[in-house]
Scaffold this active site. Structure first.
Site, PDB file in Angstrom:
ATOM      1  N   GLY A 162       0.967  -1.141   0.097  1.00 38.73           N
ATOM      2  CA  GLY A 162       0.077   0.042  -0.148  1.00 38.73           C
ATOM      3  C   GLY A 162       0.853   1.196  -0.050  1.00 38.73           C
TER       4      GLY A 162
ATOM      5  CB  CYS B  85      -7.576  -3.886 -34.355  1.00 36.02           C
ATOM      6  SG  CYS B  85      -6.600  -2.636 -35.214  1.00 36.02           S
ATOM      7  CG  ASP B  86      -9.426  -6.929 -28.263  1.00 28.67           C
ATOM      8  OD1 ASP B  86      -9.511  -8.396 -28.519  1.00 28.67           O
ATOM      9  OD2 ASP B  86     -10.292  -6.467 -27.330  1.00 28.67           O
TER      10      ASP B  86
ATOM     11  CD  GLU C 185       3.600  -8.891   2.482  1.00 22.53           C
ATOM     12  OE1 GLU C 185       2.849  -8.561   1.404  1.00 22.53           O
ATOM     13  OE2 GLU C 185       3.667  -9.761   3.280  1.00 22.53           O
ATOM     14  N   PRO C 186       6.467  -3.475   0.720  1.00 20.80           N
ATOM     15  CG  PRO C 186       8.288  -2.117   0.858  1.00 20.80           C
ATOM     16  CD  PRO C 186       7.515  -3.427   1.652  1.00 20.80           C
ATOM     17  N   GLY C 187       6.052  -2.746  -2.543  1.00 19.23           N
ATOM     18  CA  GLY C 187       6.239  -3.369  -4.138  1.00 19.23           C
ATOM     19  C   GLY C 187       6.346  -2.345  -4.950  1.00 19.23           C
TER      20      GLY C 187
HETATM   21  C1  LIG Z   1       1.165  -7.325  -5.026  1.00 20.25           C
HETATM   22  C2  LIG Z   1       1.445  -7.654  -3.605  1.00 20.25           C
HETATM   23  C3  LIG Z   1       2.171  -6.744  -2.846  1.00 20.25           C
HETATM   24  C4  LIG Z   1       2.449  -5.181  -3.640  1.00 20.25           C
HETATM   25  O1  LIG Z   1       1.737  -4.513  -3.111  1.00 20.25           O
HETATM   26  P1  LIG Z   1       2.126  -2.866  -3.644  1.00 20.25           P
HETATM   27  O2  LIG Z   1       0.682  -2.094  -3.409  1.00 20.25           O
HETATM   28  O3  LIG Z   1       2.390  -2.832  -5.122  1.00 20.25           O
HETATM   29  O4  LIG Z   1       3.316  -2.318  -3.006  1.00 20.25           O
HETATM   30  C5  LIG Z   1       2.585  -6.973  -1.638  1.00 20.25           C
HETATM   31  N1  LIG Z   1       2.240  -8.117  -0.858  1.00 20.25           N
HETATM   32  C6  LIG Z   1       1.597  -9.007  -1.828  1.00 20.25           C
HETATM   33  C7  LIG Z   1       1.523 -10.643  -0.959  1.00 20.25           C
HETATM   34  C8  LIG Z   1       1.408  -8.930  -2.986  1.00 20.25           C
HETATM   35  O5  LIG Z   1       0.695  -9.965  -3.774  1.00 20.25           O
END
Ligand SMILES: *Cc1c(COP(=O)(O)O)cnc(C)c1O
Length: 435
Positions: free
Chosen positions: A235, A357-358, A269-271
């Site tokens: 998040g 073109c979809d 869990e920052p992605g």
């Molecule tokens: C995708 C995912 C995230 C990443 O979320 P972000 O909002 O992109 O940081 C974190 N934890 C898990 C388990 C996910 O599947």
């Protein structure tokens, strides 16, 4: 030779002197303009370090675990591993990839609340003990094939119940039930994880989530479990402002419910936070159409009195690099690469489409752009977490070439941070830019 060579080895260009990322983009556009005019991606690996520094200085007590599914480029995994970040893996392939980068199994969490049995077995065999669980069926599977598992119970948050049609995580009540069932089956439970999506603007959600998590910790301890990990999930959009806001909201709560003295390790869990700003996608304009919007916003034939709208067709779409659009991400409006774009050029309502073109292949529904010509290039920033790595899942279209770069100052900073080519970064071939 440029770009990556195989799955693990890749080339990173060192931008020396005053060379900027814009120069690199200009040069690739120039090369592509003479060739096939394909889309390409430029990665600024220094941005990963900047984000890491921002995280460490804002939330020093919360250890980041990077979810591999956000962007599994080998350079991203390698740099984050070298920086000491942990990893969240959703399956066996992600686990193997992270282990290949010499990440130790205690720095890996196997996520997902309904995992394939073979993936649980694979985790067991490789010493990956942290597994997420939110239901009894999953608990049963884990008990059978992974006796050393240490579970993180996934708790649902209000933000999820409001948003998602399919809710992950369990309620407080079912957590008690799950804890008792784990006790009975002899499976260890060590903590709690919850997710607050980045789209949730109400930071009050954390107050409930953290007080619920405290309840689960108390229930677990009552049953004799040693509860030691609190995972506050993802998040984090990547913006410094949002990170600071979130920190201000959670700090007093953490101090109240999980003080440092308690010995509980807090992780997140920052992605998107890490990767979004590092990747820039550049695409070519293949075609254009002038239409008018009727009252309902549907395109129709243009009459002289209508407000015009331009439809542009791009060299890459949602079945390729913009796959994130299909997954519900919003694609940010691009900027135009034009040598002579004057500041007062008029802008028009525009929509951007992929080449298929979809009807699904709409990249950006509406944006304001100066009038473009076929052959112009558009630059999409912040594409690091948009899933272009996963393109192959949806179509067999060729992935756009990826050019990794790092600025001299970032490379210097990385070395200051203890990263060097001969320790952890063994797949990183650093070459001066332009050779
Ligand atoms: C995708 C995912 C995230 C990443 O979320 P972000 O909002 O992109 O940081 C974190 N934890 C898990 C388990 C996910 O599947």
């Amino acid at each position: 030779m440029k770009g990556f060579t195989d799955e693990l080895n890749y080339i990173v260009e060192l931008l020396e002197g005053g060379t900027t990322l814009e120069d690199v983009i200009d040069n690739h556009i120039y090369e592509q303009a003479l060739a096939e005019k394909n889309a390409f991606v430029v990665a600024d690996l220094g941005a990963l370090l900047q984000q890491h520094v921002l995280w460490q200085s804002t939330l020093p007590l919360v250890r980041p675990f990077y979810p591999v599914k956000c962007n599994s480029s080998p350079a991203v995994i390698e740099i984050l591993a070298a920086l000491g970040v942990g990893f969240v893996c959703a399956n066996k392939a992600e686990v193997s990839m992270v282990l290949n980068h010499d990440v130790s199994p205690e720095n890996i969490i196997l996520s997902g609340v309904c995992k394939q049995q073979s993936h649980i077995k694979h985790a067991a065999k490789n010493g990956i003990n942290y597994l997420v669980c939110d239901n009894e069926a999953e608990l049963g599977k884990i008990a059978r094939v992974h006796p050393n598992a240490k579970l993180l119970l996934q708790l649902c948050t209000e933000a999820q119940t409001e948003e998602a049609s399919m809710v992950f995580g369990c309620s407080l009540k079912s957590c008690r039930h799950l804890l008792e069932a784990a006790k009975e089956l002899g499976v260890d439970v060590v903590g709690v994880v919850f997710q607050v999506p980045a789209s949730c603007k109400d930071l009050q959600v954390y107050a409930h989530a953290l007080s619920d998590a405290r309840c689960v910790f108390d229930m677990g301890e009552e049953l004799g479990f040693k509860m030691e990990i609190l995972d506050i999930g993802s998040g984090f959009s990547g913006s410094e402002y949002q990170l600071k806001q979130t920190h201000a909201a959670i700090r007093p709560l953490l101090e109240a419910y999980f003080p440092v003295m308690s010995g509980v390790r807090v992780i997140a869990e920052p992605g998107t936070f890490y990767v979004s700003s590092s990747f820039t996608l550049v695409v070519n304009v293949l075609g254009k159409k002038l239409v008018a919007k009727d009252l309902h916003g549907e395109p129709k034939e243009l009459t002289p009195s209508d407000e015009p709208e331009f439809l542009y067709y791009l060299s890459d779409g949602v079945f390729g690099s913009f796959v994130g659009k299909l997954l519900g991400n919003i694609i940010p409006s691009p900027t135009v690469h034009k040598i002579s774009l004057s500041a007062d050029e008029p802008v028009f309502s525009s929509s951007l489409w992929g080449p298929s073109c979809d009807a699904l292949d709409q990249v950006v529904e509406h944006c304001l752009l100066p009038e473009l010509s076929v052959g112009d290039w558009l630059i999409f920033k912040n594409m690091g977490a948009s899933g272009h790595e996963e393109t192959a899942v949806i179509s067999d279209s060729e992935k756009p070439p990826m050019y990794y770069t790092i600025s001299e100052s970032s490379w210097f900073e990385m070395q200051e941070a203890g990263i060097s080519l001969d320790n952890t970064m063994k797949n990183f071939s650093l070459v001066p830019y332009g050779l």
